[in-house]
Design a protein around this motif. Structure first.
Motif, mmCIF file in Angstrom:
data_model
loop_
_atom_site.group_PDB
_atom_site.id
_atom_site.type_symbol
_atom_site.label_atom_id
_atom_site.label_comp_id
_atom_site.label_asym_id
_atom_site.label_seq_id
_atom_site.Cartn_x
_atom_site.Cartn_y
_atom_site.Cartn_z
ATOM 1 N N ILE A 161 0.834 -1.205 0.000
ATOM 2 C CA ILE A 161 0.000 0.000 0.000
ATOM 3 C C ILE A 161 0.869 1.256 0.000
ATOM 4 C CG2 ILE A 161 -1.548 1.388 1.447
ATOM 5 C CD1 ILE A 161 -3.095 -0.708 0.126
ATOM 6 N N ILE A 162 1.897 1.268 0.876
ATOM 7 C CA ILE A 162 2.784 2.434 0.914
ATOM 8 C C ILE A 162 3.415 2.637 -0.461
ATOM 9 C CG2 ILE A 162 4.879 3.424 1.924
ATOM 10 C CD1 ILE A 162 4.227 1.885 4.471
ATOM 11 N N GLY A 163 3.782 1.539 -1.105
ATOM 12 C CA GLY A 163 4.419 1.639 -2.416
ATOM 13 C C GLY A 163 3.427 1.829 -3.549
ATOM 14 N N GLY A 164 2.155 1.993 -3.232
ATOM 15 C CA GLY A 164 1.162 2.221 -4.270
ATOM 16 C C GLY A 164 0.936 1.009 -5.148
ATOM 17 N N LEU A 211 10.008 -1.200 -7.611
ATOM 18 C CA LEU A 211 10.731 -0.504 -6.571
ATOM 19 C C LEU A 211 9.811 0.119 -5.509
ATOM 20 C CD1 LEU A 211 13.675 -0.469 -6.383
ATOM 21 C CD2 LEU A 211 13.733 1.813 -7.413
ATOM 22 N N GLY A 212 8.620 0.565 -5.923
ATOM 23 C CA GLY A 212 7.719 1.237 -4.987
ATOM 24 C C GLY A 212 7.436 0.382 -3.778
ATOM 25 N N THR A 213 7.030 -0.860 -4.016
ATOM 26 C CA THR A 213 6.689 -1.751 -2.920
ATOM 27 C C THR A 213 7.907 -2.053 -2.056
ATOM 28 O OG1 THR A 213 4.900 -2.737 -4.174
ATOM 29 C CG2 THR A 213 5.796 -4.042 -2.378
ATOM 30 N N VAL A 214 9.055 -2.206 -2.716
ATOM 31 C CA VAL A 214 10.266 -2.502 -1.954
ATOM 32 C C VAL A 214 10.603 -1.332 -1.032
ATOM 33 C CG1 VAL A 214 12.723 -2.940 -2.137
ATOM 34 C CG2 VAL A 214 11.144 -4.055 -3.697
ATOM 35 N N LEU A 215 10.540 -0.105 -1.581
ATOM 36 C CA LEU A 215 10.774 1.067 -0.746
ATOM 37 C C LEU A 215 9.723 1.144 0.359
ATOM 38 C CD1 LEU A 215 11.822 3.773 -3.353
ATOM 39 C CD2 LEU A 215 13.230 2.657 -1.624
ATOM 40 N N GLY A 216 8.491 0.816 0.005
ATOM 41 C CA GLY A 216 7.419 0.816 1.002
ATOM 42 C C GLY A 216 7.771 -0.100 2.158
ATOM 43 N N ALA A 260 1.802 -0.505 16.256
ATOM 44 C CA ALA A 260 0.963 0.676 16.071
ATOM 45 C C ALA A 260 1.585 1.581 15.010
ATOM 46 C CB ALA A 260 0.814 1.427 17.389
ATOM 47 N N VAL A 261 2.924 1.716 15.034
ATOM 48 C CA VAL A 261 3.612 2.539 14.041
ATOM 49 C C VAL A 261 3.215 2.088 12.639
ATOM 50 C CG1 VAL A 261 5.860 3.072 13.040
ATOM 51 C CG2 VAL A 261 5.564 3.128 15.511
ATOM 52 N N ALA A 262 3.309 0.768 12.396
ATOM 53 C CA ALA A 262 3.014 0.247 11.064
ATOM 54 C C ALA A 262 1.590 0.574 10.651
ATOM 55 C CB ALA A 262 3.235 -1.255 11.045
ATOM 56 N N PHE A 263 0.658 0.362 11.562
ATOM 57 C CA PHE A 263 -0.730 0.506 11.160
ATOM 58 C C PHE A 263 -1.163 1.967 11.102
ATOM 59 C CE2 PHE A 263 -0.581 -3.959 12.605
ATOM 60 C CZ PHE A 263 -0.748 -4.491 11.346
ATOM 61 N N ILE A 264 -0.520 2.822 11.905
ATOM 62 C CA ILE A 264 -0.825 4.251 11.789
ATOM 63 C C ILE A 264 -0.361 4.761 10.417
ATOM 64 C CG2 ILE A 264 -0.152 6.550 12.623
ATOM 65 C CD1 ILE A 264 -0.329 5.353 15.453
ATOM 66 N N ILE A 265 0.840 4.302 9.992
ATOM 67 C CA ILE A 265 1.315 4.705 8.666
ATOM 68 C C ILE A 265 0.326 4.240 7.605
ATOM 69 C CG2 ILE A 265 3.157 4.449 6.962
ATOM 70 C CD1 ILE A 265 5.006 3.804 9.307
ATOM 71 N N LEU A 266 -0.120 3.005 7.740
ATOM 72 C CA LEU A 266 -1.060 2.452 6.764
ATOM 73 C C LEU A 266 -2.328 3.310 6.691
ATOM 74 C CD1 LEU A 266 -1.852 0.045 4.892
ATOM 75 C CD2 LEU A 266 -2.985 -0.926 6.868
ATOM 76 N N LEU A 267 -2.883 3.632 7.879
ATOM 77 C CA LEU A 267 -4.112 4.428 7.898
ATOM 78 C C LEU A 267 -3.876 5.803 7.300
ATOM 79 C CD1 LEU A 267 -5.680 3.545 11.360
ATOM 80 C CD2 LEU A 267 -6.486 2.927 9.082
ATOM 81 N N LEU A 268 -2.761 6.451 7.703
ATOM 82 C CA LEU A 268 -2.464 7.783 7.184
ATOM 83 C C LEU A 268 -2.390 7.746 5.666
ATOM 84 C CD1 LEU A 268 0.150 9.357 9.622
ATOM 85 C CD2 LEU A 268 -2.225 10.029 9.184
ATOM 86 N N PRO A 273 -4.094 7.626 -0.998
ATOM 87 C CA PRO A 273 -4.506 6.237 -1.260
ATOM 88 C C PRO A 273 -3.778 5.627 -2.447
ATOM 89 C CG PRO A 273 -6.325 7.767 -1.619
ATOM 90 C CD PRO A 273 -5.209 8.558 -1.056
ATOM 91 N N GLN A 274 -3.158 6.450 -3.285
ATOM 92 C CA GLN A 274 -2.463 5.875 -4.438
ATOM 93 C C GLN A 274 -1.025 5.499 -4.085
ATOM 94 O OE1 GLN A 274 -3.213 9.004 -3.885
ATOM 95 N NE2 GLN A 274 -1.881 10.438 -4.931
ATOM 96 N N GLY A 275 -0.634 5.674 -2.797
ATOM 97 C CA GLY A 275 0.724 5.327 -2.390
ATOM 98 C C GLY A 275 1.627 6.530 -2.445
ATOM 99 N N ILE A 276 2.795 6.418 -1.799
ATOM 100 C CA ILE A 276 3.686 7.567 -1.711
ATOM 101 C C ILE A 276 4.338 7.866 -3.052
ATOM 102 C CG2 ILE A 276 5.794 8.457 -0.638
ATOM 103 C CD1 ILE A 276 5.165 7.032 1.817
#
Lengths: 378, 294
Positions: free
Chosen positions: B233-236, B241-246, B268-276, B282-285
């Motif tokens: 999700i972070i990697g969109g 590379l996106g997912t790997v960086l994520g 909590a850190v992981a899931f707060i990042i996910l929610l944010l 929503p398209q990833g960083i």
């Protein structure tokens, strides 16, 4: 599958009940046979079934046949509450063994107290028997006994400052609280207080932080696999600080998971069953422990576990009470309360009106990992 | 150990854990890129990779390389069966239905694994020993290098596959618009099957390669799957590379959070990042916002 088996057993019991003599002892049992706490419930159920079979083949307790009704709670307190009522109202049991976890036990205490049926819990939480409830007993030693054992040992080694690394589930947080209270009482200094999740796979950040605080020793409190990961991570980081684990990992599995190399020198309080072959032959528990382990291996093909031992002891307490008293709930309760110096798996039980657990520091022995095996630590 | 040494260790630990998340996350994004659904059974493929390897090693006493190959083959076969039996019969369903089916499938696979292999945790010995490698005052295990290597290999392979091969391009076409893809002669069903095969194989690779570090049991798939999902999700949901960086961002933040703030808040850190990220981007960083496909 388990449920059909349970249903079949119940059917069998119902059909035999009509023909049986008046004096049968009916024991109900609630174990988390499936679900997350199944590592507790499965050996408990196996042990109890093995013992009942054995005693019936010898003609029962004082010629009273024993009948067993086992239900699976799946580690769920709501299920435990429904099933305990089923045991009391439908199956009309005289005594109940279990449940496997503290949460489930706390949930059903009201029911057994109201119905006046003795309960011998296989869960370790200190809340179960403190304060003492009239009808409730438990066989595992309190967690703080294990903690006290570690701290006494540390005092011998002149270690003063401690870093705690505990798992964030019920077992870990109760251990953490009690270790902190005990440490304050005994004059230890806690320099780090870290936690990890039950499913965490890497604890190097916590350990790096702990390393920075330079404690004399690290106490890790959890059940597998977390403590094995901690042990491996410590080797990776080259941390040479003495590591203590809880009784939660007192089985060969821990050494297998962490590896003989990384776990070398790890010290922990163990129930005597885990190390009975290392005990002196004149240890009062030696004979019973070796018999239990052999019988269990013969019946189920794996070594007996401390958890199964909780059910073993519950049955010993009940059998002792029936031998001295009778098969009614009231007589069983009084009988259990009067048990003195009963040699069992978890330790030597001496119950009283004020103590419904009956175990002391002698329930544990400190052991150290040496070349992939346990040795008694002096 | 002073603070800068500690920081290096936190970063290194985070990087190592992050690569694991990345490798799992790649499996998520491959299926997503071919079908538009999120396969929540991905974590179970990871579990199977580890557990089948353990089974071959300990019960059948097969040497490690053969055990690994066997594990990949069996897991891939499970992925193939899963698509055939659970996804294909209801291809007309909406993505949300399919996502829920994958959740059901994951519970089934986990349950079967528990029945077959029991509930114990198992360990596999490290592929190249357990002696830590020191980098300054911080340390890594040889197994981490295996993971880095495998993750790099996976990015390169997926990059080449999706950008330079006909099958890869066809798969991407299916995700953009299955109807249009089938009109120009792409066998959409086959591409979907193919994507499950690739991602289950990749999941099993992640499974056996991390087992020496994290150990394995029937239920490791849940948490690893969720973390891999976060990484994707972070990697969109990019398959490169996106997912790997994520994954690496997630791992490093977790490790820094545990080390510098409090270890109680690690998950909590992981899931707060996910929610944010789901709220804000929503398209990833790493992805520019896509225009709505009509």
């Amino acid at each position: 599958m388990k449920r059909t088996v349970a249903a079949l057993i119940v059917c069998l019991l119902l059909t035999t009940a009509g023909t049986a003599l008046a004096d049968t002892l009916r024991i109900g049992a609630l174990f988390a046979v499936t679900g997350p706490a199944s590592f507790l419930g499965e050996p408990e159920k196996n042990t109890l079934e093995m013992l009942v079979k054995e005693i019936n083949s010898k003609g029962g307790i004082n010629k009273n046949k024993v009948e067993l009704v086992v239900y699976d709670t799946q580690g769920d307190a709501t299920k435990a509450k429904q099933l305990v009522n089923k045991l009391i109202k439908n199956d009309k049991v005289a005594v109940i063994v279990g449940p496997s976890t503290t949460g489930e036990t706390m949930a059903i205490i009201d029911d057994v107290e109201k119905a006046g049926i003795p309960l011998v819990s296989c869960a370790a939480g200190i809340k179960i028997t403190e304060p003492v409830k009239k009808w409730v007993f438990k066989t595992p030693a309190n967690d703080h006994v294990a903690g006290e054992k570690i701290l006494n040992y540390m005092a011998q080694q002149k270690q003063k400052s401690i870093a705690l690394l505990t798992v964030s589930d019920g077992f870990g947080s109760s251990g953490r609280e009690q270790l902190k209270a005990l440490a304050a009482q005994k004059g230890f200094k806690i320099v780090a207080d870290e936690v990890y999740g039950p499913k965490d796979t890497d604890m190097t950040p916590q350990l790096t932080k702990i390393k920075g605080t330079k404690p004399d020793a690290i106490i890790c409190w959890g059940t597998n696999p977390g403590p094995a990961v901690v042990t491996k991570n410590m080797k990776q980081l080259g941390i040479k600080i003495p590591l203590y684990q809880s009784h939660g990992v007192a089985s060969k599995k821990f050494i297998e998971l962490a590896g003989a190399d990384a776990s070398e020198g790890v010290t922990l309080p163990a129930g005597k069953l885990a190390v009975y072959d290392k005990l002196k032959k004149n240890d009062p528990q030696y004979k019973l422990l070796s018999e239990y382990d052999k019988a269990y291996r013969k019946a189920y093909g794996v070594e007996a576990s401390t958890f199964g031992g909780y059910a073993y002891d519950a049955f010993q307490l009940i059998a002792e009470a029936v031998r001295k008293g009778g098969v009614t709930p009231d007589k069983i309760r009084t009988g259990i309360e009067q048990v003195k110096k009963l040699v069992a798996v978890s330790g030597i039980f001496t119950m009283s009106e004020k103590d419904h657990n009956g175990l002391d520091l002698s329930a544990f022995v400190m052991v150290r990992v040496s070349k992939g095996d346990w040795e008694i630590a002096q | 150990m002073n603070l800068s040494d500690q920081l290096i260790q936190f970063l290194l630990s985070g990087f190592a854990t992050g690569s694991i998340y990345a490798l799992i996350g790649l499996g998520f994004s491959i299926i997503y890129n071919a079908t538009g659904i999120i396969n929540f059974a991905q974590g179970e493929f990871v579990m199977l990779g580890g557990m089948v390897t353990v089974f071959f090693l300990t019960s059948l006493h097969i040497p490690l390389p053969a055990a690994i190959l066997g594990a990949v083959a069996i897991t891939t076969f499970v992925g193939l069966l899963f698509e055939r039996l659970a996804i294909r019969p209801i291809r007309k369903a909406t993505p949300i239905n399919l996502v829920i089916i994958t959740i059901g499938g994951s519970i089934l696979i986990r349950g079967l694994a528990m029945l077959i292999w029991g509930k114990d945790t198992h360990a596999i010995p490290g592929f190249s020993g357990e002696e830590p490698i020191m980098i300054g005052n911080a340390s890594l295990l040889p197994q981490h290098l295996w993971i880095f290597g495998m993750t790099t290999l996976a990015i390169i392979a997926s990059k080449v596959f999706f950008n330079y091969t006909i099958s890869g391009k066809a798969m991407r076409a299916c995700a953009f618009n299955p109807r249009a893809a089938s009109l120009i002669g792409i066998d959409v069903k086959r591409m979907v099957l193919f994507s499950f095969v690739i991602s289950s194989a990749m999941g099993s690779v992640a499974g056996f390669i991390i087992a020496p570090l994290t150990m394995t049991s029937y239920d490791v798939g849940i948490m690893l799957g969720l973390k891999g999902f976060c990484a994707a999700i972070i990697g969109g949901m990019s398959s490169g590379l996106g997912t790997v960086l994520g994954g690496i961002i997630l791992g490093v933040l977790e490790s820094l959070g545990a080390g510098l703030i409090s270890s109680g808040y690690k998950d909590a850190v992981a899931f707060i990042i996910l929610l944010l990220i789901l709220f804000i981007r929503p398209q990833g960083i790493f992805k520019r916002a896509e225009s709505e496909r009509v």
